[in-house]
Design a protein around this motif. Structure first.
Motif, PDB file in Angstrom:
ATOM      1  N   SER A  56      10.947  -1.955 -13.287  1.00 16.32           N
ATOM      2  CA  SER A  56      11.777  -2.677 -12.326  1.00 16.32           C
ATOM      3  C   SER A  56      10.941  -3.029 -11.085  1.00 16.32           C
ATOM      4  N   ARG A  57      11.587  -3.715 -10.182  1.00 17.00           N
ATOM      5  CA  ARG A  57      10.884  -4.138  -8.964  1.00 17.00           C
ATOM      6  C   ARG A  57      10.458  -2.923  -8.142  1.00 17.00           C
ATOM      7  N   GLN A  58      11.262  -1.923  -8.049  1.00 19.93           N
ATOM      8  CA  GLN A  58      10.921  -0.711  -7.311  1.00 19.93           C
ATOM      9  C   GLN A  58       9.742   0.009  -7.973  1.00 19.93           C
ATOM     10  N   ASP A  59       9.727   0.015  -9.292  1.00 15.55           N
ATOM     11  CA  ASP A  59       8.604   0.643 -10.008  1.00 15.55           C
ATOM     12  C   ASP A  59       7.296  -0.081  -9.692  1.00 15.55           C
ATOM     13  N   TRP A  60       7.340  -1.420  -9.657  1.00 14.13           N
ATOM     14  CA  TRP A  60       6.122  -2.192  -9.339  1.00 14.13           C
ATOM     15  C   TRP A  60       5.654  -1.905  -7.907  1.00 14.13           C
ATOM     16  N   ILE A  61       6.566  -1.799  -6.965  1.00 15.51           N
ATOM     17  CA  ILE A  61       6.209  -1.493  -5.575  1.00 15.51           C
ATOM     18  C   ILE A  61       5.527  -0.123  -5.494  1.00 15.51           C
ATOM     19  N   ILE A  62       6.039   0.855  -6.213  1.00 18.09           N
ATOM     20  CA  ILE A  62       5.439   2.195  -6.212  1.00 18.09           C
ATOM     21  C   ILE A  62       4.058   2.158  -6.856  1.00 18.09           C
ATOM     22  N   ILE A  63       3.898   1.455  -7.953  1.00 11.25           N
ATOM     23  CA  ILE A  63       2.605   1.377  -8.644  1.00 11.25           C
ATOM     24  C   ILE A  63       1.560   0.699  -7.748  1.00 11.25           C
ATOM     25  N   ILE A  64       1.917  -0.415  -7.126  1.00 11.86           N
ATOM     26  CA  ILE A  64       0.981  -1.143  -6.253  1.00 11.86           C
ATOM     27  C   ILE A  64       0.634  -0.288  -5.022  1.00 11.86           C
ATOM     28  N   SER A  65       1.624   0.401  -4.453  1.00  8.86           N
ATOM     29  CA  SER A  65       1.372   1.255  -3.292  1.00  8.86           C
ATOM     30  C   SER A  65       0.405   2.383  -3.637  1.00  8.86           C
ATOM     31  N   VAL A  66       0.594   3.014  -4.753  1.00 17.75           N
ATOM     32  CA  VAL A  66      -0.293   4.105  -5.175  1.00 17.75           C
ATOM     33  C   VAL A  66      -1.708   3.567  -5.406  1.00 17.75           C
ATOM     34  N   CYS A  67      -1.822   2.404  -6.026  1.00 19.74           N
ATOM     35  CA  CYS A  67      -3.146   1.815  -6.267  1.00 19.74           C
ATOM     36  C   CYS A  67      -3.848   1.503  -4.938  1.00 19.74           C
ATOM     37  N   LEU A  68      -3.142   0.950  -3.974  1.00 25.57           N
ATOM     38  CA  LEU A  68      -3.730   0.636  -2.678  1.00 25.57           C
ATOM     39  C   LEU A  68      -4.182   1.900  -1.947  1.00 25.57           C
ATOM     40  N   VAL A  69      -3.390   2.954  -2.011  1.00 25.29           N
ATOM     41  CA  VAL A  69      -3.768   4.216  -1.362  1.00 25.29           C
ATOM     42  C   VAL A  69      -5.015   4.788  -2.011  1.00 25.29           C
ATOM     43  N   VAL A  70      -5.094   4.750  -3.329  1.00 25.23           N
ATOM     44  CA  VAL A  70      -6.271   5.261  -4.044  1.00 25.23           C
ATOM     45  C   VAL A  70      -7.516   4.440  -3.671  1.00 25.23           C
ATOM     46  N   ILE A  71      -7.384   3.125  -3.625  1.00 24.20           N
ATOM     47  CA  ILE A  71      -8.521   2.273  -3.248  1.00 24.20           C
ATOM     48  C   ILE A  71      -8.956   2.571  -1.812  1.00 24.20           C
ATOM     49  N   PHE A  72      -7.999   2.762  -0.912  1.00 20.54           N
ATOM     50  CA  PHE A  72      -8.311   3.077   0.481  1.00 20.54           C
ATOM     51  C   PHE A  72      -9.057   4.410   0.590  1.00 20.54           C
ATOM     52  N   ILE A  73      -8.603   5.419  -0.153  1.00 21.24           N
ATOM     53  CA  ILE A  73      -9.276   6.731  -0.145  1.00 21.24           C
ATOM     54  C   ILE A  73     -10.686   6.618  -0.710  1.00 21.24           C
ATOM     55  N   ILE A  74     -10.881   5.828  -1.753  1.00 18.41           N
ATOM     56  CA  ILE A  74     -12.220   5.637  -2.337  1.00 18.41           C
ATOM     57  C   ILE A  74     -13.140   4.965  -1.328  1.00 18.41           C
ATOM     58  N   ILE A  75     -12.641   3.956  -0.614  1.00 22.17           N
ATOM     59  CA  ILE A  75     -13.465   3.266   0.394  1.00 22.17           C
ATOM     60  C   ILE A  75     -13.873   4.245   1.507  1.00 22.17           C
ATOM     61  N   ILE A  76     -12.969   5.085   1.962  1.00 25.75           N
ATOM     62  CA  ILE A  76     -13.284   6.069   2.999  1.00 25.75           C
ATOM     63  C   ILE A  76     -14.332   7.048   2.493  1.00 25.75           C
ATOM     64  N   LEU A  77     -14.191   7.526   1.267  1.00 27.53           N
ATOM     65  CA  LEU A  77     -15.159   8.483   0.711  1.00 27.53           C
ATOM     66  C   LEU A  77     -16.548   7.850   0.562  1.00 27.53           C
ATOM     67  N   VAL A  78     -16.610   6.609   0.118  1.00 28.54           N
ATOM     68  CA  VAL A  78     -17.901   5.930  -0.030  1.00 28.54           C
ATOM     69  C   VAL A  78     -18.543   5.721   1.334  1.00 28.54           C
ATOM     70  N   THR A  79     -17.762   5.352   2.330  1.00 26.98           N
ATOM     71  CA  THR A  79     -18.293   5.165   3.680  1.00 26.98           C
ATOM     72  C   THR A  79     -18.835   6.481   4.244  1.00 26.98           C
ATOM     73  N   LEU A  80     -18.090   7.562   4.083  1.00 24.92           N
ATOM     74  CA  LEU A  80     -18.561   8.862   4.564  1.00 24.92           C
ATOM     75  C   LEU A  80     -19.839   9.296   3.843  1.00 24.92           C
ATOM     76  N   ALA A  81     -19.912   9.042   2.547  1.00 23.61           N
ATOM     77  CA  ALA A  81     -21.115   9.398   1.795  1.00 23.61           C
ATOM     78  C   ALA A  81     -22.316   8.591   2.281  1.00 23.61           C
ATOM     79  N   CYS A  82     -22.127   7.316   2.547  1.00 23.02           N
ATOM     80  CA  CYS A  82     -23.229   6.482   3.053  1.00 23.02           C
ATOM     81  C   CYS A  82     -23.710   6.985   4.412  1.00 23.02           C
ATOM     82  N   VAL A  83     -22.792   7.288   5.312  1.00 23.29           N
ATOM     83  CA  VAL A  83     -23.173   7.788   6.635  1.00 23.29           C
ATOM     84  C   VAL A  83     -23.928   9.105   6.500  1.00 23.29           C
ATOM     85  N   TYR A  84     -23.461   9.992   5.644  1.00 27.43           N
ATOM     86  CA  TYR A  84     -24.119  11.286   5.446  1.00 27.43           C
ATOM     87  C   TYR A  84     -25.547  11.104   4.933  1.00 27.43           C
TER      88      TYR A  84
END
Length: 124
Positions: free
Chosen positions: A7-35
Motif C-alpha cells: 500500500s501507499r503507507q508501506d511504500w513510504i516506510i520502505i523509502i524512508s528506511v532506505c533513505l535513513v540507511v543511505i544517510f548512515i552509510i554516507i556519514i560512516l564513509v565520511t568519518l572513515a575518510c577523515v580518520y
C-alpha cells in the motif's frame, strides 16, 4: 493465499528506511575518510620530524626551497645606514646632485615652454 501489493503507507516506510540507511552509510564513509586522512598526515609529520629533527610547524613551506639555493654561504649585507653625508661623488660636487643629476625640474620647465610655443604657432 493471495498477497496484495504494498500500500501507499508501506511504500513510504520502505523509502524512508532506505533513505535513513543511505544517510548512515554516507556519514560512516565520511568519518572513515577523515580518520584515514588524519592518520596518514600524522605519519607524514612523524617521518618529517624524524628526518629533519624539528616539528613540521617550525618549518615553513618555502624553507626547503631556500635551502637549495647557491648563495647559502654568502655574507649578510651590512646593517649600517648610508646617509648623504657619507656618500662622495667622484665626478662632481654634491650641489650638482641636489635636484637630480640632470636637474629634472629645470629641464621639464624648458620642455613645457617649448611645447607651449609650438602650440601657439600652430593655432591660426
Amino acid at each position: 493465499m493471495i498477497e496484495q501489493p504494498p500500500s501507499r503507507q508501506d511504500w513510504i516506510i520502505i523509502i524512508s528506511v532506505c533513505l535513513v540507511v543511505i544517510f548512515i552509510i554516507i556519514i560512516l564513509v565520511t568519518l572513515a575518510c577523515v580518520y584515514f586522512i588524519r592518520r596518514f598526515k600524522a605519519k607524514q609529520d612523524k617521518a618529517l620530524q624524524v628526518k629533519t629533527g624539528t616539528p613540521e610547524k617550525e618549518i615553513s613551506p618555502n624553507q626547503t626551497f631556500y635551502e637549495n639555493l647557491p648563495f647559502k654561504g654568502l655574507k649578510r649585507p651590512p646593517t649600517q645606514v648610508i646617509s648623504r653625508d657619507s656618500c662622495d661623488y667622484a665626478d662632481c660636487e654634491y650641489a650638482d646632485y641636489a635636484d637630480g643629476p640632470l636637474q629634472y625640474h629645470a629641464t621639464s620647465k624648458l620642455q613645457a615652454e617649448g611645447r607651449r610655443v609650438e602650440d601657439e604657432e600652430k593655432q591660426p
